[in-house]
Design an enzyme around this catalytic site. Structure first.
Site, short mmCIF file in Angstrom:
data_model
loop_
_atom_site.label_atom_id
_atom_site.label_comp_id
_atom_site.label_asym_id
_atom_site.label_seq_id
_atom_site.Cartn_x
_atom_site.Cartn_y
_atom_site.Cartn_z
N CYS A 131 0.81 -1.22 0.00
CA CYS A 131 0.00 0.00 0.00
C CYS A 131 0.85 1.28 0.00
CB CYS A 131 -0.93 0.01 1.20
SG CYS A 131 -2.09 -1.39 1.23
N HIS A 276 -3.55 7.27 2.33
CA HIS A 276 -3.93 5.96 1.81
C HIS A 276 -5.33 5.61 2.30
CE1 HIS A 276 -4.11 1.80 0.88
NE2 HIS A 276 -3.89 1.38 2.10
N ASN A 306 -9.99 -0.17 -0.29
CA ASN A 306 -8.53 -0.13 -0.25
C ASN A 306 -7.98 -0.78 -1.52
OD1 ASN A 306 -5.80 -0.55 0.22
ND2 ASN A 306 -6.06 -1.22 2.33
#
Length: 349
Positions: A131, A276, A306
């Protein structure tokens, strides 16, 4: 043997690791959302509670790749949109970096497939920081620009997370989606020494001692994808959610303060925060702790969930197209995830 929920340790306070890269410009962006939109209600057939998902994560939907659709299949249209917006031809691209934790193959790299499909004649490589991947790619690409080794660097963050999350894991499966985002880096021709576009402060870091908190156990050299491993569902992502949540909630305010301190700025000097898109509760907790006005924080996880390395470039593209980022604006970007790794910067447009 790791404890179930180890207490996260403070991040390194060595601010000498924080750096600046001026004279680099984000010339264009683009993104691609996987075609199959999966709303929370669509997961009821798998035994999921749609209301629980919203309350715990803030996610209303996510996009999943179609059968047979790979990471490069999403990266290519995102890159094409970015290049079209910049008016850049394939032969002008000097370097392609694809940030991904879900490559098409072990080899060749997804970046090689993207390079061939775009018709570019340049080096290309994949970068895996999960990520945090796009933040790592942004810093690496900026260094190529700053050093004069490249004039046009194409960055792509792309992941097909639906392939690595377990449909039977009710705490993890609804969090993730698929997508790709791209950005084109070029020199800022109008910049003078110490002025102009670019990175006012950045830091990359890894806390490998916490790597067990987010891991896909099988499929690599340590544990091949044998019949036994697959029967035990070890090919899927395993996450100790509570520990990761605590780590992220602690990390984000510390990182933001470090970026501001190095750049000699305060919160009011930042025009937009792009963090994020992992979990709404993580982001709400972090910005409340800092006292950041919610309208300064870009969020789109309600629609995409996500998307790992695609999270920040998708958000960046949507923010620019919505008119929330303009010339001269300062944007604070922060990615965090498996590794455990993180990367953050203040980018002046």
């Amino acid at each position: 043997m790791a404890t179930l929920f180890p207490i996260p340790q403070p991040i390194s306070q060595n601010q000498s690791l924080t750096r600046t890269i001026r004279g680099v410009k984000i010339a264009a962006t683009g993104f691609y959302a996987a075609e199959k939109r999966v709303a929370n209600e669509d997961l009821r057939a798998l035994g999921y509670d749609a209301d629980w998902i919203v309350q715990r994560t803030g996610i209303l939907a996510r996009h999943h790749a179609l059968p047979g659709q790979s990471t490069s299949d999403m990266a290519i249209p995102a890159a094409r949109r970015c290049m079209a917006d910049a008016g850049v031809a394939p032969h002008e691209i000097d370097l392609i970096i694809v940030a991904t934790m879900t490559p098409d193959h072990y080899t060749p790299s997804s970046s090689a497939l993207v390079q061939a499909a775009l018709g570019c004649h340049c080096p290309a490589f994949d970068l895996n920081a999960a990520c945090s991947g796009f933040m790592y790619a942004l810093i690496v690409g900026s260094q190529f620009i700053k050093s004069g080794c490249a004039r046009k660097v194409l960055l792509i963050g792309a992941d097909v997370m639906s392939m690595v999350v377990d449909p039977q894991d009710k705490k993890t499966y609804p969090l993730f989606g698929d997508g790709a985002g791209a950005a084109l880096l070029t020199p800022d021709e109008d910049a003078t020494e110490g002025d102009g576009c670019g990175i006012l402060a950045y830091r990359l870091a890894s806390e490998g001692e916490l790597s067990h908190l987010l891991v896909v156990p099988a499929g690599g050299s340590r544990c091949p994808a044998t019949h036994t491993a697959i029967e035990n569902r070890q090919q899927y992502l395993k996450m100790e959610g509570q520990a990761v949540f605590k780590w992220a909630v602690r990390l984000i305010p510390e990182v933001i303060r470090e970026m501001l301190s190095h750049a000699r700025l305060n919160l009011d000097d930042i025009d937009l925060f792009i963090l994020h898109q992992a979990n709404r509760r993580i982001l709400d907790s972090a910005i409340e702790h800092l006292g950041v006005p919610p309208d300064k924080v870009f969020m789109n996880l309600d629609e995409y969930g996500n998307t790992s390395a695609a999270s920040i470039p998708i958000s960046l593209d949507e923010a620019i197209r919505a008119g929330r980022i303009n010339k001269g604006n300062r944007v604070l970007l922060c990615g965090f995830g498996a590794g455990l790794s993180w990367g953050a910067c203040i980018f002046q447009f």
